[in-house]
Design a protein around this motif. Structure first.
Motif, mmCIF file in Angstrom:
data_model
loop_
_atom_site.group_PDB
_atom_site.id
_atom_site.type_symbol
_atom_site.label_atom_id
_atom_site.label_comp_id
_atom_site.label_asym_id
_atom_site.label_seq_id
_atom_site.Cartn_x
_atom_site.Cartn_y
_atom_site.Cartn_z
ATOM 1 N N THR A 267 22.867 -23.946 -11.566
ATOM 2 C CA THR A 267 22.266 -24.715 -12.946
ATOM 3 C C THR A 267 21.800 -23.736 -13.692
ATOM 4 N N HIS A 268 19.935 -23.572 -13.441
ATOM 5 C CA HIS A 268 18.998 -23.166 -14.267
ATOM 6 C C HIS A 268 18.912 -21.630 -14.442
ATOM 7 N N GLY A 269 19.603 -21.159 -13.197
ATOM 8 C CA GLY A 269 18.884 -19.697 -12.368
ATOM 9 C C GLY A 269 17.217 -19.640 -12.523
ATOM 10 N N LYS A 270 17.062 -18.014 -12.475
ATOM 11 C CA LYS A 270 15.448 -18.026 -11.603
ATOM 12 C C LYS A 270 15.141 -16.893 -11.996
ATOM 13 N N LEU A 271 13.673 -16.426 -12.655
ATOM 14 C CA LEU A 271 13.063 -15.468 -12.608
ATOM 15 C C LEU A 271 12.294 -15.422 -11.940
ATOM 16 N N ASN A 272 12.110 -13.836 -11.241
ATOM 17 C CA ASN A 272 10.898 -13.799 -9.951
ATOM 18 C C ASN A 272 10.141 -12.505 -10.936
ATOM 19 N N GLU A 273 9.330 -11.759 -11.181
ATOM 20 C CA GLU A 273 8.253 -11.274 -11.277
ATOM 21 C C GLU A 273 7.057 -10.728 -10.317
ATOM 22 N N MET A 274 7.106 -9.359 -9.967
ATOM 23 C CA MET A 274 6.055 -8.900 -8.922
ATOM 24 C C MET A 274 5.560 -7.565 -10.688
ATOM 25 N N PRO A 275 4.184 -7.825 -10.381
ATOM 26 C CA PRO A 275 3.076 -7.364 -11.050
ATOM 27 C C PRO A 275 3.179 -5.946 -10.659
ATOM 28 N N ALA A 276 3.301 -5.466 -11.587
ATOM 29 C CA ALA A 276 3.131 -3.031 -10.397
ATOM 30 C C ALA A 276 1.486 -2.939 -10.442
ATOM 31 N N GLN A 277 1.253 -2.031 -9.640
ATOM 32 C CA GLN A 277 0.121 -2.227 -9.349
ATOM 33 C C GLN A 277 -0.642 -0.841 -9.752
ATOM 34 N N ASN A 278 0.730 0.217 -10.290
ATOM 35 C CA ASN A 278 0.157 1.653 -10.004
ATOM 36 C C ASN A 278 -1.055 2.061 -11.505
ATOM 37 N N LYS A 279 -1.647 1.107 -12.428
ATOM 38 C CA LYS A 279 -2.513 0.645 -13.154
ATOM 39 C C LYS A 279 -4.173 0.329 -12.639
ATOM 40 N N LYS A 280 -3.810 -0.546 -11.380
ATOM 41 C CA LYS A 280 -5.037 -0.769 -10.082
ATOM 42 C C LYS A 280 -5.346 0.153 -9.564
ATOM 43 N N LEU A 281 -4.351 0.788 -8.900
ATOM 44 C CA LEU A 281 -4.619 1.389 -7.450
ATOM 45 C C LEU A 281 -4.071 2.600 -8.258
ATOM 46 N N THR A 282 -4.768 3.209 -6.384
ATOM 47 C CA THR A 282 -4.770 4.665 -6.843
ATOM 48 C C THR A 282 -3.385 5.333 -5.943
ATOM 49 N N PRO A 283 -2.621 6.716 -6.155
ATOM 50 C CA PRO A 283 -1.995 6.380 -5.380
ATOM 51 C C PRO A 283 -2.762 6.919 -3.644
ATOM 52 N N ALA A 284 -3.591 6.856 -3.324
ATOM 53 C CA ALA A 284 -3.760 7.198 -1.735
ATOM 54 C C ALA A 284 -3.618 5.310 -1.809
ATOM 55 N N GLN A 285 -4.316 4.726 -2.894
ATOM 56 C CA GLN A 285 -4.616 3.007 -2.136
ATOM 57 C C GLN A 285 -3.369 2.607 -1.776
ATOM 58 N N ILE A 286 -1.978 3.061 -2.717
ATOM 59 C CA ILE A 286 -0.770 3.182 -3.206
ATOM 60 C C ILE A 286 -0.207 2.908 -1.201
ATOM 61 N N ASP A 287 -0.402 4.251 -0.853
ATOM 62 C CA ASP A 287 0.219 4.684 0.211
ATOM 63 C C ASP A 287 -0.725 3.998 1.271
ATOM 64 N N VAL A 288 -1.381 3.722 1.458
ATOM 65 C CA VAL A 288 -2.429 2.967 1.927
ATOM 66 C C VAL A 288 -1.852 1.283 2.550
ATOM 67 N N LEU A 289 -1.653 0.675 1.443
ATOM 68 C CA LEU A 289 -1.396 -0.823 1.372
ATOM 69 C C LEU A 289 0.261 -0.446 2.010
ATOM 70 N N THR A 290 1.002 0.798 0.531
ATOM 71 C CA THR A 290 2.553 0.571 1.292
ATOM 72 C C THR A 290 3.041 0.641 3.825
ATOM 73 N N ALA A 291 1.760 1.082 3.815
ATOM 74 C CA ALA A 291 1.751 1.198 5.272
ATOM 75 C C ALA A 291 1.102 -0.042 5.802
ATOM 76 N N TYR A 292 0.058 -0.350 5.252
ATOM 77 C CA TYR A 292 -0.382 -2.301 5.790
ATOM 78 C C TYR A 292 0.757 -2.710 5.819
ATOM 79 N N VAL A 293 1.435 -3.361 4.728
ATOM 80 C CA VAL A 293 3.085 -3.914 4.444
ATOM 81 C C VAL A 293 3.975 -3.265 5.171
ATOM 82 N N TRP A 294 4.473 -2.324 5.483
ATOM 83 C CA TRP A 294 5.366 -2.293 6.111
ATOM 84 C C TRP A 294 5.070 -2.176 7.985
#
Length: 305
Positions: A267-294
């Motif tokens: 009836t009302h729909g749904k909106l969800n947002e996952m904020p981008a982290q590229n301004k908080k984390l470096t590319p190397a940090q994102i790579d390590v975090l990706t591996a951890y989450v995976w």
């Protein structure tokens, strides 16, 4: 001071600050020039508690100079640093700038640590104890607020340990989600589906897809209405990772399950947002975090090489 909605408040704050400093100087000058006629015993004539008399002595010179120095320091501070409304100050200092400088310093100090992981794949990092220890801290600092310290999520926040991925669970998909964020929208469909009874029947059909408790008669009536959903969720209702449309057959409910929960979403729909982290984390940090989450849903975190 860039949060002012218009120039009035900037001028207002600056005006109060300047008037306050001028008032302090005026008070000092008036006090210094005021002469009190003293009695012969050098008192002002004021008496408290029967025998306490106020002497007519001038203010101590050291106190006067401390007052003057404080005012001069205040003026110099306001010239160098922000304090007069939107005026940035000659030093161009800001809380944001100081924070960014600290982050850059920390990232530079940690660069040798992350350099060890740059040549490793996500799969290899997920088996490395040091990489996973770093990834866990990154997760706790940046992701646990929504997904929980155990990464199992809650209503409206995905469970990252179950292998159910709205946008795909490959390392590349996870990295894209962390880097760029995601905005997912389920548009309201009640007008397309039909009457409130049609919506309710469709809700029971959706529940039947995953074997959840449902009314089989209402589900049968609602099956034909699923065409309004098939464009995103697929004719087999298994979802579409390109659109972020969830699989409706696996009994995993991001926003709650049951007739009323599904009716509300239709009836009302749904909106969800996952904020981008590229301004908080470096590319190397994102790579390590990706591996951890995976690794949370694909391997045992913390395993050694």
């Amino acid at each position: 001071m860039s949060d002012f909605v218009n120039n009035f408040w900037s001028v207002y704050v600056a005006g109060i600050t300047v008037v306050g400093i001028i008032a302090c100087l005026v008070l000092l000058i008036i006090t210094a020039r005021k002469k009190v006629v003293a009695d012969g015993d050098n008192t002002t004539g004021h008496v408290w508690d029967e025998d306490l008399r106020e002497l007519n002595n001038p203010m101590p010179r050291w106190w006067v100079w401390m007052f003057v120095i404080t005012v001069v320091f205040g003026l110099l501070y306001l010239l160098a640093y922000p304090g007069l409304g939107s005026y940035a100050g000659k030093m161009q200092w800001s809380q944001v700038g100081a924070y960014q400088a600290e982050v850059e310093k920390a990232n530079a100090e940690l660069e040798p640590l992350y350099a060890r992981f740059t040549a490793m794949s996500s799969e290899d990092m997920s088996k490395d104890s040091q990489a996973m220890a770093v990834g866990e801290r990154l997760f706790m600092n940046n992701c646990a607020q929504c997904h929980g310290s155990d990464a199992r999520g809650s209503k409206g926040f995905p469970n990252l340990t179950d292998g159910d991925w709205l946008h795909g669970g490959a390392p590349a998909n996870i990295k894209q989600t962390i880097t760029e964020g995601r905005v997912a929208m389920m548009p309201p469909q009640a007008e397309v589906v039909g009457t409130p009874d049609d919506v309710r029947n469709l809700a029971h059909y959706v529940m039947s897809l995953s074997g959840s408790p449902h009314d089989s008669l209402k589900a049968a009536l609602g099956k034909s209405k699923f065409t309004a959903c098939a464009a995103c969720h697929g004719t087999d209702a298994k979802g579409n990772t390109m659109l972020g449309a969830p699989n409706l057959t696996d009994d995993i409910w991001l926003h709650g399950w049951g007739e009323q929960a599904i009716v509300d979403i239709i009836t009302h729909g749904k909106l969800n947002e996952m904020p981008a982290q590229n301004k908080k984390l470096t590319p190397a940090q994102i790579d390590v975090l990706t591996a951890y989450v995976w690794g949370l849903s694909n391997s045992k975190p913390g395993a050694t090489n």
